[in-house]
Write a protein that holds these residues in place. Structure first.
Motif: not given
Length: 292
Positions: A27-28, A30-33, A249-253
């Motif tokens: 998840l990390l 895949q996370c865009s932030t 998707p990045p937002a969901k992750a």
């Protein structure tokens, strides 16, 4: 302790879930932030409190630390057997340690803990209190039966406390110490999310304790501790992914990760923190969570 609670604790080890750290690692990634992150050994079991059990967070965190020792095959794991100690066994070990002269002040302060729901670990302290010596309750909980592990100079885990009248300073010192810890165990230098085989960290603030299983630096410059909080179970969107490939998707992750993040919004309420970790870093084999 009421009989109904004794019955629950005798029947139930807690809500135990293996394989969560590798899910958070994905998840990390895949996370865009997330600019970069570190995670501890995948061997740690997330152990959550059962419904209605009350104030046993300290015990559940001790069990999580022990789950790593056992599953990783770290030196000394043979002293624990195949299962981590129950709440009642931990209480017995603490009481036995007091009987043998270890941290006897703990008995004076608590009046004894066997068969009770009293807190263990660092006492709740106000922001004006002196920095406490943290970690004795955790180390003592394994004393006697497991004394060899904790009296070995190579395995001693000195406590660290962070306190400042400026809560921001205390928080930043905590972040820096946690990041330095994980930097010692890098396995992959060039990855966004750095996997390690390091043990988790016992983490205490006023009124509650958790287990730190990672560290995240976000693209906006903010830091997050990644934790297993024994007060909460893993959401089904995480637990249902164990052992499965997935892509969010990045937002969901990022949304899913919120259950495990403890950043400024949470920590700004506290001006004092204590952590405890194992000093020895040659931490045995890397566990295979799916081995027979």
């Amino acid at each position: 302790m009421p009989e109904w609670l004794v019955s629950i604790l005798e029947r139930n080890e807690g809500i135990c879930k293996e394989g969560i750290v590798p899910i958070l690692q994905q998840l990390l990634d895949q996370c865009s932030t997330t600019e970069y992150a570190y995670v501890c050994s995948p061997c740690v079991t997330h152990i959550s409190k059962t419904r209605r059990e009350g104030s046993f967070c300290g015990y559940r965190n001790i069990q999580m630390l022990t789950s790593w020792i056992i599953a990783s095959g770290a030196q000394g794991s043979n002293l624990f057997g195949p299962k981590f100690p129950s709440i009642f066994q931990i209480q017995d070990l603490i009481e036995n340690a007091w009987d043998n002269g270890f941290n006897v002040q703990g008995r004076v302060e608590t009046g004894g803990i066997r068969g009770t729901r009293k807190y263990i670990g660092t006492p709740e302290v106000s922001s004006s209190s002196n920095v406490l010596e943290f970690g004795n309750s955790v180390r003592v909980s394994f004393s006697l039966q497991y004394r060899k592990w904790f009296t070995d100079r190579q395995h001693r885990c000195p406590p660290q406390a962070f306190k400042d009248e400026d809560f921001t300073v205390a928080r930043n010192l905590l972040y820096a110490a946690i990041e330095r810890y994980f930097q010692q165990g890098l396995l992959e230098e060039d990855s966004k999310v750095h996997a390690t085989v390091l043990p988790p960290i016992y983490f205490q603030h006023r009124g509650h304790s958790m287990t730190i299983i990672g560290f995240e630096k976000q693209t906006n410059g903010k830091s997050n501790l990644l934790v297993f909080d024994p007060s909460y179970r893993d959401p089904s969107v995480v637990s249902n992914l164990v052992g499965k490939p997935f892509r969010h998707p990045p937002a969901k992750a990022s949304g899913v990760l919120e259950s495990y993040r403890r950043g400024n919004k949470y920590l700004r309420r506290f001006g004092e923190f204590e952590i405890l970790w194992y000093a020895r870093l040659d931490t045995g084999r890397r566990c295979d969570l799916h081995e027979d």
